[in-house]
Design a protein around this motif. Structure first.
Motif, PDB file in Angstrom:
ATOM      1  N   GLY A 176      99.768  45.871 -27.303  1.00  0.00           N
ATOM      2  CA  GLY A 176      99.986  46.622 -28.531  1.00  0.00           C
ATOM      3  C   GLY A 176     101.283  46.263 -29.218  1.00  0.00           C
ATOM      4  N   PRO A 177     101.455  46.685 -30.465  1.00  0.00           N
ATOM      5  CA  PRO A 177     102.681  46.386 -31.206  1.00  0.00           C
ATOM      6  C   PRO A 177     103.894  47.047 -30.565  1.00  0.00           C
ATOM      7  N   CYS A 178     105.060  46.467 -30.814  1.00  0.00           N
ATOM      8  CA  CYS A 178     106.318  46.995 -30.275  1.00  0.00           C
ATOM      9  C   CYS A 178     107.371  46.938 -31.373  1.00  0.00           C
ATOM     10  N   LEU A 179     108.167  47.988 -31.494  1.00  0.00           N
ATOM     11  CA  LEU A 179     109.175  48.069 -32.547  1.00  0.00           C
ATOM     12  C   LEU A 179     110.486  47.388 -32.175  1.00  0.00           C
ATOM     13  N   ASP A 180     110.551  46.811 -30.976  1.00  0.00           N
ATOM     14  CA  ASP A 180     111.771  46.159 -30.509  1.00  0.00           C
ATOM     15  C   ASP A 180     111.735  44.679 -30.889  1.00  0.00           C
ATOM     16  N   PRO A 181     112.651  44.206 -31.757  1.00  0.00           N
ATOM     17  CA  PRO A 181     112.635  42.799 -32.172  1.00  0.00           C
ATOM     18  C   PRO A 181     112.827  41.814 -31.032  1.00  0.00           C
ATOM     19  N   THR A 182     113.381  42.259 -29.911  1.00  0.00           N
ATOM     20  CA  THR A 182     113.591  41.348 -28.788  1.00  0.00           C
ATOM     21  C   THR A 182     112.342  41.192 -27.932  1.00  0.00           C
ATOM     22  N   VAL A 183     111.318  42.003 -28.196  1.00  0.00           N
ATOM     23  CA  VAL A 183     110.082  41.957 -27.417  1.00  0.00           C
ATOM     24  C   VAL A 183     109.017  41.236 -28.225  1.00  0.00           C
ATOM     25  N   LYS A 184     108.515  40.130 -27.706  1.00  0.00           N
ATOM     26  CA  LYS A 184     107.493  39.335 -28.382  1.00  0.00           C
ATOM     27  C   LYS A 184     106.141  39.611 -27.713  1.00  0.00           C
ATOM     28  N   ARG A 185     105.220  40.178 -28.459  1.00  0.00           N
ATOM     29  CA  ARG A 185     103.931  40.560 -27.904  1.00  0.00           C
ATOM     30  C   ARG A 185     102.879  39.467 -28.151  1.00  0.00           C
ATOM     31  N   MET A 186     102.177  39.076 -27.078  1.00  0.00           N
ATOM     32  CA  MET A 186     101.113  38.095 -27.192  1.00  0.00           C
ATOM     33  C   MET A 186     100.011  38.623 -28.102  1.00  0.00           C
ATOM     34  N   ALA A 187      99.518  37.745 -29.007  1.00  0.00           N
ATOM     35  CA  ALA A 187      98.440  38.100 -29.929  1.00  0.00           C
ATOM     36  C   ALA A 187      97.452  36.940 -29.960  1.00  0.00           C
ATOM     37  N   VAL A 188      96.247  37.155 -29.440  1.00  0.00           N
ATOM     38  CA  VAL A 188      95.242  36.090 -29.360  1.00  0.00           C
ATOM     39  C   VAL A 188      94.383  36.116 -30.617  1.00  0.00           C
ATOM     40  N   HIS A 189      94.341  34.991 -31.308  1.00  0.00           N
ATOM     41  CA  HIS A 189      93.576  34.904 -32.547  1.00  0.00           C
ATOM     42  C   HIS A 189      92.080  34.957 -32.227  1.00  0.00           C
ATOM     43  N   VAL A 190      91.359  35.881 -32.853  1.00  0.00           N
ATOM     44  CA  VAL A 190      89.919  36.038 -32.634  1.00  0.00           C
ATOM     45  C   VAL A 190      89.196  35.908 -33.974  1.00  0.00           C
ATOM     46  N   GLU A 191      87.870  36.090 -33.953  1.00  0.00           N
ATOM     47  CA  GLU A 191      87.072  35.874 -35.151  1.00  0.00           C
ATOM     48  C   GLU A 191      87.384  36.889 -36.246  1.00  0.00           C
ATOM     49  N   ASP A 192      87.179  36.469 -37.489  1.00  0.00           N
ATOM     50  CA  ASP A 192      87.343  37.384 -38.621  1.00  0.00           C
ATOM     51  C   ASP A 192      86.354  38.536 -38.521  1.00  0.00           C
ATOM     52  N   HIS A 193      86.728  39.688 -39.041  1.00  0.00           N
ATOM     53  CA  HIS A 193      85.864  40.867 -39.095  1.00  0.00           C
ATOM     54  C   HIS A 193      85.680  41.282 -40.556  1.00  0.00           C
ATOM     55  N   PRO A 194      84.589  41.971 -40.869  1.00  0.00           N
ATOM     56  CA  PRO A 194      84.399  42.445 -42.241  1.00  0.00           C
ATOM     57  C   PRO A 194      85.434  43.513 -42.592  1.00  0.00           C
ATOM     58  N   VAL A 195      85.763  43.616 -43.875  1.00  0.00           N
ATOM     59  CA  VAL A 195      86.763  44.585 -44.318  1.00  0.00           C
ATOM     60  C   VAL A 195      86.338  46.014 -43.985  1.00  0.00           C
ATOM     61  N   SER A 196      85.039  46.274 -43.988  1.00  0.00           N
ATOM     62  CA  SER A 196      84.546  47.614 -43.667  1.00  0.00           C
ATOM     63  C   SER A 196      84.854  48.017 -42.231  1.00  0.00           C
ATOM     64  N   TYR A 197      85.188  47.038 -41.376  1.00  0.00           N
ATOM     65  CA  TYR A 197      85.501  47.339 -39.981  1.00  0.00           C
ATOM     66  C   TYR A 197      86.775  48.189 -39.876  1.00  0.00           C
ATOM     67  N   ALA A 198      87.593  48.191 -40.931  1.00  0.00           N
ATOM     68  CA  ALA A 198      88.866  48.903 -40.887  1.00  0.00           C
ATOM     69  C   ALA A 198      88.710  50.399 -40.688  1.00  0.00           C
ATOM     70  N   SER A 199      87.543  50.955 -41.032  1.00  0.00           N
ATOM     71  CA  SER A 199      87.320  52.390 -40.849  1.00  0.00           C
ATOM     72  C   SER A 199      86.408  52.684 -39.670  1.00  0.00           C
ATOM     73  N   PHE A 200      86.099  51.680 -38.869  1.00  0.00           N
ATOM     74  CA  PHE A 200      85.166  51.884 -37.757  1.00  0.00           C
ATOM     75  C   PHE A 200      85.843  52.545 -36.564  1.00  0.00           C
ATOM     76  N   GLU A 201      85.258  53.659 -36.118  1.00  0.00           N
ATOM     77  CA  GLU A 201      85.564  54.280 -34.843  1.00  0.00           C
ATOM     78  C   GLU A 201      84.238  54.558 -34.165  1.00  0.00           C
ATOM     79  N   GLY A 202      84.131  54.225 -32.935  1.00  0.00           N
ATOM     80  CA  GLY A 202      82.867  54.469 -32.242  1.00  0.00           C
ATOM     81  C   GLY A 202      82.865  53.825 -30.877  1.00  0.00           C
ATOM     82  N   THR A 203      81.739  53.947 -30.193  1.00  0.00           N
ATOM     83  CA  THR A 203      81.568  53.363 -28.863  1.00  0.00           C
ATOM     84  C   THR A 203      80.546  52.248 -28.934  1.00  0.00           C
ATOM     85  N   ILE A 204      80.980  51.045 -28.621  1.00  0.00           N
ATOM     86  CA  ILE A 204      80.080  49.896 -28.571  1.00  0.00           C
ATOM     87  C   ILE A 204      79.330  49.976 -27.247  1.00  0.00           C
TER      88      ILE A 204
END
Length: 876
Positions: A89-117
């Motif tokens: 998850g994100p971290c507010l500490d500039p000295t902490v670098k968080r790994m972020a793995v690039h994955v496939e694009d998602h549709p813009v409508s996904y931004a409001s998705f909450e649910g159980t897959i």
């Protein structure tokens, strides 16, 4: 960084000229991998569609509990959500670098998705919207992504400020590894003080956490909470209108607020008149947010416990305010009137929380006003006015005492309280641990993580003892011993049931305890334990179990270390070392005279400061000519810069051979504590030293670069500038040591061999500064004067001439607040908040570190000959 190599300017040109142009497939083409991975007849995830409001780009962070918990970070661009999976998850500490793995694009409508897959589907598990808002790139976002470094600003409910995504060089991974990094700005916070994913775990749409039942209905986006349009009660409207000149400044009520935390102190502050004291309640910290008729009860880590505290919420709803953030502690009173921590736990375990009372002690926000900058006394007065004489039964005002802290501590122990809290008068409210709040305990007591348990012996059931640990700064769980007392039969059964759910075959401690046969558990449960002492091996002795804690996450549990107490008045000051106490023998006249109006520091306190740091400052003074800055009228008055004295004017201050500075009175030197304290008695605030020793005054043994910020230079720019200076010096093969100036700037000190005279050393240092200004002209200037350095930094090389001086390490500064110049390790620079972070009043927190950051200075000395050739500098 020399011009003949790769300067930052050259690097920027290469990056700009060689950037690849990012191809721009259509949104449909970009979403093809997303569609291939999903069966939309089974998954509730959106297939396509959605767009943000015209002219804005959205971002969303979704908390996703699939096979492993992670966070999906998504930025809208070109009709899709560019996505990265961030395991921690994100971290507010500039000295902490968080790994972020690039994955496939998602549709813009996904931004409001909450649910159980559903199970057996790609990404099976529950998803919540952890944060969302708008984002804006710095420059061309598409070009930056193609080049692998995207800088941007987030404007979300939780994440704000400036961030960077940087692509790493992969090792053949199927998915690109990136780093998500917080930039240094007003929104940055050290991880040790605040972990945002722990503090604010819930959905910004529903308030639920990812594992909270019931699970969200498949396929239906979670509705945002409806705004309560009902008018506030008449009493609140009346209270809001009763004053046209309310204290504080107008401000919107923030969605979230982290509490101010107290620093554990080893003894009461020595200036009791500057503090107020409250009882330390043995309960759970609770902040409450009142927004119209909506009441929220929030734990110190951001969990919403309103549903668990219905009676308390009703009591808060009766307060005559339309909006507020209130701070306090919830407890259950024991038989003798003191808080009973176990009774509080039992209340939550049984769901019978009606007996809980709320001791309130602060009001950071009230009636549309931000009160955090007001003195604590004023905030308490506002809180008292809010509660009135007949507060609801469950609400109580924590009483403040202005009395001897030692007497209060003894009384609190007699009453059965854990200790007292001291709050410095005049201090504001900050959402972090602060030295302006101190906690004094009647016994050693803190939280531990449970890592295992032993089998019961004899007739005892459940378990024998709990194996305890704390996390170190590297994130490893360190074994601290065990606790086997303080349990009754009910506790044993209850805790054993919780332990059974966390059983594991893996030892959670970094080093497996020797001679212990245990059942290991996942490090998820936190307990509070009182104990007699810490051993040298880092184990606790004479421990007694106090209870489990549900309000603190395990990953935040560290060993509590008591800070050095505040300085004592000069008349009774002592310096405490490792078990030894040395009284100050120098008589200080007019010790009660205030010399700094901003902090209220007296002449006696300044003398006590120099007594405390004598063993640290003397190695920097010994053997060098020293100049004194005297301030008879205190900070803000006329200053006298004194390089010469009459014989015996200051006992203990040595007069040097006049031949060292022909044509002038003898130079001065301070080699002993007696001389240091004589200077303090004669109103000396600052001590400045030469870059050469008295025994070899013709050849400097160090260079000093004083980074002096111009108007409008942010602190983050100063930190970056210091690193750039270090980088250049390293490329030149020269060592570099860092210290704060105690004022606005930073000092970089280079120890050198005595091979060259003053003119050569000064000329070379000027060439270094000129190179910086030529290479990075948007950051540095080589000319002094305020007009030349507006928005830029002047690196002062003039400190390296004959007779020039620089403030000594551990010297105070004659500026408001009385900052102190302190040696630093380079890896401390990112966490430094200002050049005057340490002051005469809070220096006790830094004294234990001492001169350790500069331990290798003498052995690292080098000749500047090779560096001069590399830079192309030839002395005249």
């Amino acid at each position: 960084m020399p011009a003949s190599k790769h300067s930052p300017k050259t690097a920027r040109r290469k990056a700009a000229g060689g950037a690849a142009t990012m191809s721009r497939p259509s949104a449909r083409e970009a979403l093809a991998p997303y569609h291939r991975k999903r069966d939309f007849k089974k998954t509730p995830e959106p297939r396509t569609g959605g767009k943000s409001a015209s002219g804005t780009l959205s971002f969303v962070v979704q908390k996703h509990h699939a096979s492993r918990l992670h966070y999906d970070f998504r930025l809208e661009l070109d009709g899709t959500l560019k996505s990265w999976a961030v395991p921690k998850g994100p971290c507010l500490d500039p000295t902490v670098k968080r790994m972020a793995v690039h994955v496939e694009d998602h549709p813009v409508s996904y931004a409001s998705f909450e649910g159980t897959i559903p199970p057996k589907q790609y990404g099976a598990g529950t998803v919540i919207v952890w944060d969302r808002g708008e984002w804006a790139a710095e420059g061309d976002a598409r070009k930056a992504l193609a080049e692998g470094k995207l800088k941007f600003e987030l404007r979300g409910d939780k994440l704000k400020g400036h961030w960077t995504l940087v692509r790493m060089r992969g090792n053949g991974e199927k998915q690109e590894p990136w780093l998500l990094i917080k930039e240094r700005d007003a929104e940055a916070r050290p991880l040790a003080d605040y972990d945002i994913v722990e503090a604010l775990p819930d959905s910004v749409l529903t308030g639920r956490d990812v594992d909270d039942p019931p699970h969200i209905t498949y396929g239906k986006p979670a509705p945002a909470e409806k705004k309560d349009k009902e008018k506030a009660p008449a009493a609140r409207r009346k209270a809001a209108a009763k004053s046209t000149e309310a204290p504080g400044r107008k401000a919107a009520l923030p969605v979230a607020l982290a509490p101010q935390l107290a620093t554990l102190a080893s003894a009461p502050p020595a200036d009791p008149d500057d503090w107020i004291y409250e009882l330390k309640f043995d309960g759970y910290r609770l902040l409450t947010r009142i927004d119209g008729d909506k009441i929220q009860c929030i734990t110190r880590n951001g969990h919403d416990w309103t549903a668990k505290l219905p009676k308390l919420a009703k009591a808060l709803a009766k307060l005559p305010t339309r909006s507020a953030w209130l701070d306090g502690e919830i407890v259950v009173d024991g038989e003798k009137g003191a808080p009973d921590f176990q009774a509080l736990q039992n209340a939550f375990d049984s769901g019978a929380t009606a007996s809980i009372v709320y001791w309130l002690f602060d009001a950071p926000f009230l009636d549309g006003r931000d009160l955090r900058d007001l003195p604590v006394e004023e905030r308490r007065a506002q809180l008292a006015g809010l509660l009135g004489e007949k507060a609801p039964e469950a609400l109580r005002l924590s009483e403040a005492f202005e009395a001897s802290p030692r007497d209060l501590l003894a009384s609190s122990a007699h009453l059965g309280f854990e200790g007292i809290i001291g709050k410095r008068k005049g201090s504001g409210y900050v959402s972090r641990r602060s030295p302006n709040w101190v906690k004094l305990k009647n016994q050693r007591r803190q939280e531990f993580v449970i890592g295992g348990y032993t089998a019961p012996q004899g007739s005892r059931s459940g378990f024998g003892s709990l194996l305890l640990g704390v996390y170190d700064d590297e994130g490893a769980l360190q074994y601290c011993g065990n606790v086997g007392t303080g349990f009754d039969a009910t506790r044993l059964a209850d805790i054993k049931a919780k332990l059974d759910k966390q059983r594991t075959d893996a030892c959670p401690f970094e080093t497996r305890p020797t001679g212990v046969k245990a059942q290991w558990v996942k490090p998820a449960l936190v307990c509070e334990v009182s104990f007699g002492e810490w051993t040298r091996e880092g184990r606790i002795r004479h421990s007694v179990f106090q209870g489990l804690r549900a309000d603190k996450p395990a990953r935040q549990i560290r060993r509590e270390t008591a800070e050095v107490p505040e300085l004592a008045p000069a008349s009774t000051a002592t310096r405490t070392g490792q078990g030894a106490t040395k009284p100050m023998t120098q008589r200080i006249t007019n010790a009660d005279r205030v010399i700094d109006k901003q902090s209220g520091t007296t002449k006696g306190e300044l003398a006590a400061f120099y007594h405390q740091v004598a063993e640290l400052i003397l190695p920097h003074l010994k053997g060098r000519p020293v100049s004194l800055v005297r301030a008879p009228e205190g900070v803000g008055g006329e200053l006298f810069f004194q390089k010469h004295l009459k014989q015996d004017e200051l006992p203990g201050v040595k007069l040097l051979d006049p031949a060292l500075d022909p044509g002038h009175e003898p130079l001065l030197q301070i080699d002993t504590e007696r001389g240091l304290m004589s200077a303090a008695q004669m109103n000396v605030i600052e001590l400045h030293t030469w870059n050469a020793t008295s025994s070899a005054i013709g050849k400097p043994d160090r260079m000093t670069f004083d980074l002096d910020p111009g108007e409008g230079v942010a602190w983050a720019r100063m930190q970056e500038a210091a690193l750039l200076v270090q980088t250049l010096l390293t490329e030149l093969g020269l060592p570099a040591f860092l210290k704060t100036s105690g004022g606005k700037g930073l000092h970089v000190v280079v120890p050198i061999r005595r091979h060259y005279d003053w003119d050569t050393v000064k000329g070379f240092s000027q060439a270094v500064v000129q190179h910086l200004a030529d290479t990075i002209p948007d950051r540095f200037v080589a000319k002094s004067g305020p007009r030349n350095r507006v928005g830029k930094i002047f690196v002062d090389y003039l400190r390296n001439g004959f007779g020039a001086t620089t403030v000594s390490a551990w010297s105070a500064r004659s500026r408001p607040g009385l900052g102190v110049s302190v040696p630093l390790a380079w890896d401390e620079l990112p966490t430094l908040t200002s050049a005057s972070q340490w002051t005469v009043r809070n220096i006790g927190r830094r004294v234990p570190t001492g001169n350790k950051p500069w331990e290798g200075m003498e052995k690292s000395r080098k000749s500047i000959g090779a560096a001069m050739k590399m830079l192309g500098y030839a002395p005249e």
